[in-house]
Design an enzyme around this catalytic site. Structure first.
Site, short mmCIF file in Angstrom:
data_model
loop_
_atom_site.label_atom_id
_atom_site.label_comp_id
_atom_site.label_asym_id
_atom_site.label_seq_id
_atom_site.Cartn_x
_atom_site.Cartn_y
_atom_site.Cartn_z
N ARG A 23 -3.62 6.57 5.38
CA ARG A 23 -3.01 7.51 4.32
C ARG A 23 -1.60 8.09 4.75
O ARG A 23 -1.91 9.01 5.40
CB ARG A 23 -4.02 8.33 3.59
CG ARG A 23 -3.42 8.91 2.41
CD ARG A 23 -3.22 7.95 1.43
NE ARG A 23 -3.23 8.74 -0.16
CZ ARG A 23 -2.10 8.69 -0.82
NH1 ARG A 23 -1.05 8.25 -0.24
NH2 ARG A 23 -2.09 9.34 -1.94
N GLY A 24 -0.50 7.74 4.49
CA GLY A 24 0.73 8.09 5.09
C GLY A 24 0.68 9.56 4.74
O GLY A 24 1.39 10.58 5.70
N ASP A 26 -1.32 11.84 4.71
CA ASP A 26 -2.25 12.54 5.54
C ASP A 26 -1.79 12.42 7.16
O ASP A 26 -1.94 13.56 7.72
CB ASP A 26 -3.75 11.86 5.68
CG ASP A 26 -4.28 12.54 4.15
OD1 ASP A 26 -3.81 13.40 3.23
OD2 ASP A 26 -5.31 11.77 3.98
N THR A 27 -1.59 11.28 7.56
CA THR A 27 -1.45 11.24 9.14
C THR A 27 -0.37 10.36 9.53
O THR A 27 -0.14 10.35 10.72
CB THR A 27 -2.57 10.29 9.57
OG1 THR A 27 -2.61 9.04 9.03
CG2 THR A 27 -4.03 11.28 9.02
N ARG A 28 0.76 10.08 8.73
CA ARG A 28 1.61 9.29 9.20
C ARG A 28 2.73 9.72 10.18
O ARG A 28 2.89 9.14 11.26
CB ARG A 28 2.78 9.10 7.98
CG ARG A 28 4.06 7.90 8.37
CD ARG A 28 4.87 7.52 7.17
NE ARG A 28 4.15 6.84 6.04
CZ ARG A 28 4.18 5.48 6.14
NH1 ARG A 28 4.61 4.88 7.29
NH2 ARG A 28 3.79 4.64 5.40
N GLY A 56 4.34 -3.81 -6.45
CA GLY A 56 3.45 -4.53 -7.52
C GLY A 56 2.05 -4.18 -7.36
O GLY A 56 1.77 -3.22 -6.52
N GLU A 90 -6.20 -2.70 1.22
CA GLU A 90 -6.02 -3.12 2.56
C GLU A 90 -7.48 -3.29 3.40
O GLU A 90 -7.66 -4.33 4.10
CB GLU A 90 -5.29 -2.26 3.43
CG GLU A 90 -3.56 -2.19 3.28
CD GLU A 90 -3.00 -1.26 3.86
OE1 GLU A 90 -1.89 -0.91 3.62
OE2 GLU A 90 -3.56 -0.40 4.55
#
Length: 635
Positions: A23-24, A26-28, A56, A90
């Site tokens: 999750r970008g 949170d942790t990117r 999309g 994903e």
């Protein structure tokens, strides 16, 4: 365990090896960025998505391809992971690849617990409740089921594993991924035959259960399988060490201005499992290696070392390494290993060093290895049995030669062609074999090369004492030369002082002489074929006896000439004909009265040489033994 020698297998190579799902929000920019950097630094091809790829309602082709190609997927579960439909899509695809393709999943529980993920409690329960308002029941249940499956797999919780220390967790993840990908492993041949004894001997020398430090050298002729043995041992042991590194082809890769520095950088990268800053010089590299190793338990293999400088600047002293460390060195030069051993003896490290010289392959294993490459089976077909045995015999137990010959003959079904190939191989070894063996020859100095070529052409099976006087008179420093050749495994001196040489090295030496003039053998420095030597002597071959460094002629063909040559030496003190620019010792009566099968072994001194004072330094040496007349002219 299947063990042995062969060719490197080819494996499919996808663009990525590891897929990061996170999750970008949170942790990117934190943990995920840190992990990605360390994975990439450890030479692990890692996919980290970009929000631009998410277009999309379905996973796009780039993301789908990255997931399917990766061998390991790492979902990083954080507080808001389940709130992202993209993360859940994903994850569902990752689980599908795990179920259908056996892909590995390595979950990390960043700031949530395993329980929360597996049972979807806390923030995950809230997230799925909201998803039900936007997606159908089947889709949401599919996501929840995928998450439950991942929650049942072994993973790492940040709090439990490292007490919240993210850097420590990243290092742990990278180490586990390296093991999972077998990135520390070296590629091994497909067809492994006859290695069990070698592996057993090496493990005994390494004393793998000991907590001490051990350095073991593997030495021997090129093509003997030293590298293969080192690779098998390394692959079997590397998981038990904190740091692992196999440096291939040290000799070739250390050449050039920055060769050693580049090897130091490679070693540091493997030890630290990340990219390193620039190394400015060798001394700086040594300092960084000492600091990086930091008393860690390591296993390091230096393959094909030919200079003590390489060893010293890569692994230095035993004091650098932690308890239980192992260093393996492969080399053609036993003299280098003797230097290492002597250094440890001076430092009173008597139990640190050991060495091993692999024996040649036994005939049964030789035939099996050859058959694996020539016929893709363990034994030859009945029609080719006799021919295969002859080919195997010509290889002399060298794995490199067996593999090369098998590959050359693979698919050749015409027996006449096999017979022709066999005749050709008896005179000219395959170029690949010559290329590998020539490495040792090229490392010799001028005098050592001349001694090697003399032995290959004339003196195999002969007492080296006789040849010694000749080489000494030529200024080849035979004590040093013979010692160098023995240490490089290019010759052997038996207990009875007779010189021995592997058939492939003999053929190498003779081929080197042939290449001096392939079109005009008479212009070559040595002629060992008596027929060619006779042609040269009688003027039926281009060249002159005086242009040859040494020739070999059958005794019976020279009997009629000996008396005339002696008379010429005694009667013409004012000049020396190039044809007679040699010293003759013994007498024509001795020669003529000797039966063909009686060996004449005459060791001259300067006082015995007829015409010595007349000829001065032009007198070099001449020797009569068995059926050979060795004529050596003034260089």
């Amino acid at each position: 365990m299947a063990t042995g020698y062969g060719s490197i297998s080819s494996t499919s190579r996808g663009e990525y090896e590891v897929f990061l799902s996170f999750r970008g929000l949170d942790t990117r920019k934190g943990f995920t960025d840190f992990l990605y950097t360390y994975l990439s630094g450890a030479d692990i091809r890692t996919f980290r998505d970009d929000n631009k790829l998410r277009v999309g309602e379905e996973i796009g082709p780039v993301l789908l391809k990255a997931i399917k190609e990766s061998k390991i997927s790492i979902p990083i579960f954080s507080k808001n992971y389940a709130s992202s439909k993209w993360c859940l899509r994903e994850l569902a695809q990752i689980v599908e690849c795990h179920t259908n393709e056996g892909q590995m999943i390595y979950p990390i529980f960043y700031d949530v617990t395993l329980y929360e993920v597996q049972h979807q409690t806390g923030s995950y329960e809230d997230a799925f409740r909201k998803h039900k308002n936007n997606f159908d029941e089947m889709t949401v249940q599919g996501w929840k089921e995928a998450m439950r499956k991942v929650g049942q797999l072994k993973g790492l919780e940040l709090i439990k594993e490292t007490n919240g220390h993210e850097g420590e967790l990243v290092k742990k993840v990278v180490q586990d991924v390296l093991l999972g990908l077998k990135k520390n492993y070296t590629q091994l041949p497909d067809n492994l035959v006859g290695l069990d004894d070698h592996i057993k001997a090496m493990k005994k020398l390494l004393n793998v259960d000991s907590n001490g430090i051990r350095v073991v050298g593997i030495h021997g002729i090129g093509g003997l399988g030293k590298t293969t043995i080192a690779k098998v041992i390394y692959n079997q042991l590397c998981e038990g060490f904190e740091c692992c590194c196999f440096i291939e082809d040290v000799r070739a890769n250390s050449e050039g201005q920055n060769g050693i520095v580049n090897l130091q950088a490679h070693l540091l990268c493997k030890i630290q499992k990340r990219e390193i800053a620039r190394i400015n010089n060798v001394d700086e590299g040594i300092k960084q290696i000492k600091e990086a190793v930091g008393m860690k338990k390591v296993i390091i293999v230096l393959d094909d070392v030919d200079d003590i400088y390489q060893f010293d600047n890569l692994v230095g002293k035993c004091s650098w390494f932690g308890a239980g460390s192992r260093v393996i060195v492969t080399t053609r030069n036993k003299g280098l290993l003797d230097t290492i051993e002597a250094t440890y003896e001076i430092e009173n490290l008597h139990d640190v060093y050991g060495s091993y010289e692999p024996h040649l392959m036994e005939s049964i294993h030789s035939l099996q290895l050859f058959s694996n490459y020539a016929f893709m089976r363990d034994s030859p077909p009945e029609d080719y049995g006799s021919l295969a045995q002859k080919v195997v015999s010509s290889a002399g137990g060298l794995p490199l030669v067996l593999v090369t010959l098998g590959s050359l003959l693979f698919g050749k079904k015409d027996i006449a062609l096999w017979e022709e190939k066999l005749r050709k191989l008896k005179k000219i070894p395959p170029e690949k074999v010559l290329e590998r063996l020539r490495i040792s020859f090229n490392a010799l100095d001028h005098g050592q090369r001349q001694i090697f070529l003399d032995i290959a052409c004339f003196f195999i099976g002969k007492d080296y004492i006789n040849s010694f006087y000749f080489w000494e008179a030529c200024g080849f420093y035979p004590r040093d030369g013979l010692n160098a050749l023995v240490l490089k495994s290019m010759i052997k001196i038996e207990d009875d002082n007779k010189l021995g040489m592997h058939d492939q090295l003999r053929d190498l030496g003779r081929q080197i002489v042939r290449e001096e003039n392939m079109d005009k053998p008479g212009e070559c420095s040595r002629l060992w074929c008596s027929e060619q030597a006779s042609e040269l002597w009688e003027g039926r071959m281009v060249g002159s006896p005086g242009s040859a460094y040494a020739i070999s002629v059958k005794v019976k063909e020279l009997q009629a000439r000996v008396t005339a040559l002696e008379a010429q030496l005694e009667g013409e003190s004012s000049r020396v004909n190039p044809l007679c620019s040699f010293a003759l010792f013994g007498s024509s009566s001795t020669l003529l009265s000797s039966a063909e099968n009686v060996a004449l072994d005459i060791v001259p001194t300067a006082a015995n040489l007829p015409g010595y004072e007349m000829m001065g330094k032009k007198v070099i040496w001449q020797r009569l033994v068995e059926f050979e007349w060795i004529l050596s002219g003034d260089e």
